[in-house]
Design an enzyme around this catalytic site. Structure first.
Site, PDB file in Angstrom:
ATOM      1  N   GLU A 123       0.813   2.748  -0.166  1.00  0.00           N
ATOM      2  CA  GLU A 123       0.978   3.696  -0.606  1.00  0.00           C
ATOM      3  C   GLU A 123       0.167   4.955  -1.406  1.00  0.00           C
ATOM      4  O   GLU A 123       0.539   5.987  -1.507  1.00  0.00           O
ATOM      5  CB  GLU A 123       1.960   3.042  -1.993  1.00  0.00           C
ATOM      6  CG  GLU A 123       3.397   2.697  -1.295  1.00  0.00           C
ATOM      7  CD  GLU A 123       4.035   2.306  -2.313  1.00  0.00           C
ATOM      8  OE1 GLU A 123       4.977   2.043  -2.286  1.00  0.00           O
ATOM      9  OE2 GLU A 123       3.674   2.460  -3.530  1.00  0.00           O
ATOM     10  N   HIS A 130      -7.145 -18.277  14.128  1.00  0.00           N
ATOM     11  CA  HIS A 130      -6.512 -19.375  15.347  1.00  0.00           C
ATOM     12  C   HIS A 130      -5.534 -18.357  15.364  1.00  0.00           C
ATOM     13  O   HIS A 130      -4.324 -18.784  16.151  1.00  0.00           O
ATOM     14  CB  HIS A 130      -5.660 -20.586  15.171  1.00  0.00           C
ATOM     15  CG  HIS A 130      -7.343 -21.575  14.689  1.00  0.00           C
ATOM     16  ND1 HIS A 130      -8.226 -22.322  15.739  1.00  0.00           N
ATOM     17  CD2 HIS A 130      -8.028 -21.381  14.205  1.00  0.00           C
ATOM     18  CE1 HIS A 130      -9.111 -22.395  15.048  1.00  0.00           C
ATOM     19  NE2 HIS A 130      -8.695 -22.494  13.412  1.00  0.00           N
ATOM     20  N   LYS A 139      15.238   5.513   2.433  1.00  0.00           N
ATOM     21  CA  LYS A 139      16.610   5.471   1.198  1.00  0.00           C
ATOM     22  C   LYS A 139      17.317   6.287   2.066  1.00  0.00           C
ATOM     23  O   LYS A 139      18.630   6.255   1.906  1.00  0.00           O
ATOM     24  CB  LYS A 139      16.353   5.613  -0.302  1.00  0.00           C
ATOM     25  CG  LYS A 139      14.439   4.468  -0.938  1.00  0.00           C
ATOM     26  CD  LYS A 139      14.372   4.618  -2.252  1.00  0.00           C
ATOM     27  CE  LYS A 139      13.488   3.912  -2.412  1.00  0.00           C
ATOM     28  NZ  LYS A 139      12.455   4.543  -3.671  1.00  0.00           N
TER      29      LYS A 139
END
Ligand code: PA5
Length: 446
Positions: A287, A308, A422
């Site tokens: 951010e 792995h 948003k």
């Protein structure tokens, strides 16, 4: 005691010229932070937070935590992003790996999380777990208007009030929010909840050392005085510009690698307790730096587990990555590998060794292999996983993040991009006030 050591010897030769070239920018970045003269300087409250947090505030947080610990089997922390990741990182790092599978004991509640997603099943399953249990809620939102925690709080507040009545529930709910603004502040005042303030000048991702992180951490039974003292020590260590400042060196090094074409940084741990520390770190750097078309992509892995699954890519994939490894010197518990008479698995050569000796050789072997394969390696060594070291590590990364953002040439303290989803979500949900956006987005979907 200094518990965090930085080592860039296996990274610097990948970008020596760029590292030298960054020196002036790092000095400038430090000056911008120290003088408050850079972009976003109204969000520098975290800089001297450790040294200025009063013992009275810590005592008050501990008192509130004790009340919740005495009265709850579960404490539900409602919050998202910077309003939950720091607490979860510290609590996971300090807790027994299987803490969630033990039943709560008196005065030792389990800390759970809600409002960090919009999972319907997650929410309903948490309700099921809490049915008939003694629980409390810490609701955390700086803006006080974030949708995810608002939905969760509405649900768990209603549930608590139904279970114990409004009067008792009031004392089992604590709100952490802005001093004056936002729906949560209004609600807390109206309902008479105890509250803690998130300082105006501390952004969400830099807020773990405010009541945002400290209250849940204290509820989980950990020592917030030591955590803040560790951070204060790192505040002192990173005060001045120069090669003795580990945050500055790390910020310079990662920017030098970025300039040399290493666009992704992988934060590596060899201790599964640090998984959520990686999540917190990803938010802090993602951010703060991912803007203006720039920024190192922050990724995180748990080794040896992910060797792995991701090991092949890291060893031989596109050479655009570097690793920053958090290594814990001394595990808190000793466990040795037993001898086996049949030795069918062929590992008797390890008998008598501590499991951590194998882990450390995996770490060393991985570093050599990855460096040979073209992956620069920055190492951050922690003496042990305790509150003091974690406090140091948190502040180390926060300070480095501010310096690094300024070296990169962005404002590390805003997050304009977070609003885009948003806006669309509100438009799609037809939130009042979003009529124009609703029309526009619906026409796109036709
Ligand atoms: O770092 C940030 O600012 C964000 O991640 C916020 O912490 C997150 O969006 C939650 O915001 P709030 O605390 O206002 O509910």
């Amino acid at each position: 005691m200094k518990s965090v050591e930085l080592n860039i010897q296996d990274a610097i030769y990948f970008a020596e010229k760029q590292y030298e070239g960054n020196k002036a920018a790092a000095v400038d970045a430090m000056a911008k932070l120290n003088e408050g003269s850079g972009e976003g300087s109204d969000f520098l409250g975290w800089l001297d937070l450790p040294s200025t947090t009063s013992q009275d505030l810590l005592a008050s947080i501990n008192k509130t935590a004790d009340r919740l610990r005495k009265n709850c089997e579960y404490v539900v922390c409602v919050g998202i992003g910077g309003s939950y990741l720091g607490a979860k990182a510290v609590i996971s790092a300090l807790s027994d790996s299987f803490a969630d599978f033990y039943a709560p004991t008196p005065e030792n509640p389990k800390v759970l999380y809600a409002g960090q997603n919009i999972g319907e099943e997650y929410t309903a399953e948490l309700e099921k777990l809490l049915e008939g249990k003694k629980f409390g809620i810490i609701v955390i939102s700086k803006s006080g208007t974030t949708t995810e925690p608002a939905i969760a709080f509405r649900i768990f507040k209603e549930m608590l009030e139904k279970q114990v009545g409004k009067e008792v529930a009031k004392d089992l709910i604590v709100a952490v929010t802005d001093e004056k603004k936002g729906a949560l502040r209004t609600l807390a005042t109206q309902e008479g909840y105890e509250t803690y303030i998130i300082p105006d000048n501390v952004g969400g991702r830099f807020s773990v050392l405010t009541p945002v992180g400290l209250l849940p951490i204290a509820c989980a039974g950990f020592d917030i005085v030591k955590l803040v003292a560790g951070a204060a020590q790192m505040e002192e260590t990173t005060k001045h510009s120069g090669d003795e400042n580990p945050s500055e060196v790390y910020a310079r090094m990662r920017n030098a690698l970025y300039q040399a074409g290493k666009k992704t940084e992988i934060l590596v741990n060899f201790n599964p307790k640090l998984h959520y520390f990686g999540e917190w770190w990803k938010q802090l750097y993602g951010e703060s730096e991912g803007k203006d078309g720039k920024g190192i992509f922050p990724a995180a892995v748990d080794f040896t587990t992910d060797l792995h699954s991701m090991g092949q890519w890291i060893q031989e994939g596109e050479r655009t990555i570097f690793e920053t490894v958090i290594s814990v010197k001394e595990p808190a518990i000793t466990r040795r590998i037993p001898e086996d008479a049949a030795n069918l698995d062929g590992i008797n050569y390890l008998a008598g060794k501590r499991i951590d000796e194998v882990n450390k050789m995996a770490e060393l072997g991985t570093k050599i292999a990855h460096v040979d394969g073209g992956v620069p390696n920055i190492k951050i060594e922690l003496n042990k996983l305790d509150e003091h070291s974690l406090g140091q590590l948190i502040y180390f990364f926060e300070k480095a993040c501010g310096i690094s953002g300024y070296i990169l040439g962005v404002n590390p303290f805003n997050q304009p991009g977070v609003e885009a989803y948003k806006k669309n979500m509100f438009a799609l949900l037809e939130k009042p006030g979003y009529e124009k956006e609703t029309e526009a987005i619906k026409s796109k979907l036709k």
